[in-house]
Design an enzyme around this catalytic site. Structure first.
Site, PDB file in Angstrom:
ATOM      1  CG  ASP A   1      93.348  37.859 150.504  1.00  0.00           C
ATOM      2  OD1 ASP A   1      93.020  36.916 151.294  1.00  0.00           O
ATOM      3  OD2 ASP A   1      94.322  37.993 149.981  1.00  0.00           O
TER       4      ASP A   1
ATOM      5  CD  GLU B   1      92.635  38.020 154.903  1.00  0.00           C
ATOM      6  OE1 GLU B   1      93.006  38.266 156.481  1.00  0.00           O
ATOM      7  OE2 GLU B   1      93.392  38.282 154.165  1.00  0.00           O
TER       8      GLU B   1
ATOM      9  CG  ASP C   1      96.767  31.491 153.191  1.00  0.00           C
ATOM     10  OD1 ASP C   1      97.142  30.892 152.283  1.00  0.00           O
ATOM     11  OD2 ASP C   1      96.184  32.669 153.257  1.00  0.00           O
TER      12      ASP C   1
END
Length: 494
Positions: A294, A341, A394
């Site tokens: 992430d 990401e 998200d």
């Protein structure tokens, strides 16, 4: 090799007792993934959740979430009875998790299981002793941290008495002895979690399903990681952060995002040859087959927000470790499967870092049709070394997002995808993702189910209704699995 998979958090599995677990329903989900011709099951971080119930704000980067322990398995093993479980209120909503009820019931029923484990002398079991020994490097600190935290009514460690907050030896010894039973309770939870998770993962792997896990770049401030290893972070002598993590203002947030995580002392990590990071990544590859890292751009540059600021408006960028950490990782751990990401505003240096690592980046179909920003997310611009998503945890679901598009953006999207009717439009977005040249395609389960905004997992920088959605029992059935298999086969992803 062209492959595909489905994104579904463990918490969203339609298990009994209020939240998704490593239950029979999880095994059934794996069976349906196999029938659907999928290669991957992508999940969110597995750590114990803290403030806001976010899996990205965990009390430990190594520990597992005790909420995911399957109580029905504990009944079968004799640690619990059905009456034990039925005596607690875990919430009775099949669509949404009630975290308050889970919090006030889960640990009580697990404490009953722990007490019952003593009569079977679990502490003498070789598998249990091996687990405690092999994981001592993080488990001892985590179990002590949680026991001490409970003794202070759950407040952040920064509010503890100074002697234990600063881990003075006398205090550590005192709490370790005084709360030994509670410490053993947390070790028990982690043993059961690991036992159940690795059994489920082995089952999935035998079915040809690989697990894509998720590692947040940062750890939570109120975590055993920060408390036990302050030298790793930018903290002052009183353990207060000097700066915290977040993102600057952009078209989506006028004040930016203030995450509040402590920032790393990268010079210290480099001096230790990234020892803590290598342990962290090695443990991830026990849990998962592929790791999605992430906020990948934070390794190139990270956003420093002065501690105490109420917004992210006045932060600044500082240099991260760059390729050096990944060079070390490849040397120490070998070639590992990673998804970078790399979303958001990307500088040339970030793009060069992703390219140098060789890791595939992410492409989000929804981002292509936002006229507020120049987009590199149109499918015709993709390269094979990438992972395409209709959306992530998200994002809103396709149907929820499509309803909120501006009129001009909606018209353009319909033209681009040649959408003539509004019925089942999510399948046109799924189709363009599957048809793209990206080597891997991941679709959130909600999009296959055709759900709207009510099934959204998370709205970044908000608190309240996040992380709660649950898939209804039997919503994913053999008929849907067959439809998924057909489109998977059509675009050569079987």
């Amino acid at each position: 090799m062209r492959k595909s998979g489905i994104l579904l958090p463990v918490s969203s599995i339609p298990s009994r007792y209020g939240i998704g677990t490593f239950s029979k329903q999880a095994y059934n989900f794996v069976d349906l993934l196999e029938q659907a011709g999928q290669t991957y099951w992508q999940i969110l971080p597995l750590g114990p959740t803290g403030y806001g119930d976010s899996p990205y704000q965990s009390f430990s980067t190594f520990a597992g979430n005790p909420y995911y322990i399957d109580l029905e398995s504990l009944i079968e093993e004799g640690y619990l009875t059905k009456e034990d479980c039925d005596s607690y209120d875990f919430g009775d909503d099949d669509e949404y998790i009630d975290y308050e009820k889970i919090y006030f019931s889960r640990f009580k029923v697990l404490k009953t299981a722990f007490i019952n484990s003593k009569s079977s002398h679990l502490e003498d079991d070789e598998a249990y002793k091996d687990f405690i020994k092999e994981n001592a490097y993080w488990l001892e600190d985590y179990a002590l941290f949680m026991a001490v935290k409970n003794s202070f009514d759950g407040v952040s460690f920064i509010e503890w008495d100074e002697d234990i907050r600063l881990r003075k030896k006398e205090a550590v010894d005192q709490y370790s002895q005084g709360y030994k039973d509670e410490i053993d309770f947390y070790k028990f939870q982690q043993f059961i979690f690991a036992k159940q998770w690795f059994a489920l993962k082995e089952y999935a792997n035998k079915k040809g399903i690989k697990i894509i896990g998720d590692i947040p770049i940062y750890v939570a401030f109120d975590s055993s990681d920060t408390w036990a290893n302050p030298e790793l972070f930018q903290l002052d002598d009183n353990m207060q952060p000097i700066g915290v993590a977040g993102c600057p203002p952009d078209a989506f947030s006028t004040t930016g995002q203030l995450w509040g995580n402590p920032l790393y002392r990268w010079e210290y990590h480099k001096e230790t040859n990234y020892e803590w990071w290598m342990k962290r990544m090695a443990y991830c590859y026990k849990l998962y087959d592929v790791v999605r890292i992430d906020h990948f751009r934070g390794f190139d540059e990270y956003y420093f927000i002065p501690y105490g600021d109420e917004t992210a408006e006045f932060g600044h960028w500082e240099k991260g470790p760059g390729y050096d950490i990944f060079k070390t990782m490849k040397a120490k751990l070998g070639k590992k499967a990673v998804i970078a990401e790399d979303l958001g505003f990307l500088t040339d240096s970030v793009l060069k870092l992703v390219e140098k690592t060789g890791y595939p980046g992410m492409k989000i179909i929804q981002f292509a049709f936002d006229s507020r920003e120049k987009s590199d997310y149109f499918p015709h611009n993709y390269t094979p070394n990438s992972v395409v998503y209709t959306g992530t945890h998200d994002n809103d679901t396709i149907l929820g997002w499509f309803e909120t598009l501006s009129r001009s953006d909606r018209i353009y999207a319909k033209k681009y995808l040649n959408i003539k009717k509004n019925k089942d439009i999510q399948w046109e977005f799924i189709r363009v993702a599957m048809a793209s040249v990206s080597d891997t395609c991941i679709i959130p389960m909600q999009d296959y189910l055709g759900l709207g905004a009510e099934a959204r997992i998370n709205i970044p920088s908000t608190l309240g209704f996040n992380w709660k959605w649950r898939m209804l029992p039997n919503a994913f059935d053999e008929e849907l699995a067959l439809r998924i298999r057909k489109i998977t086969k059509l675009y050569f992803r079987l």
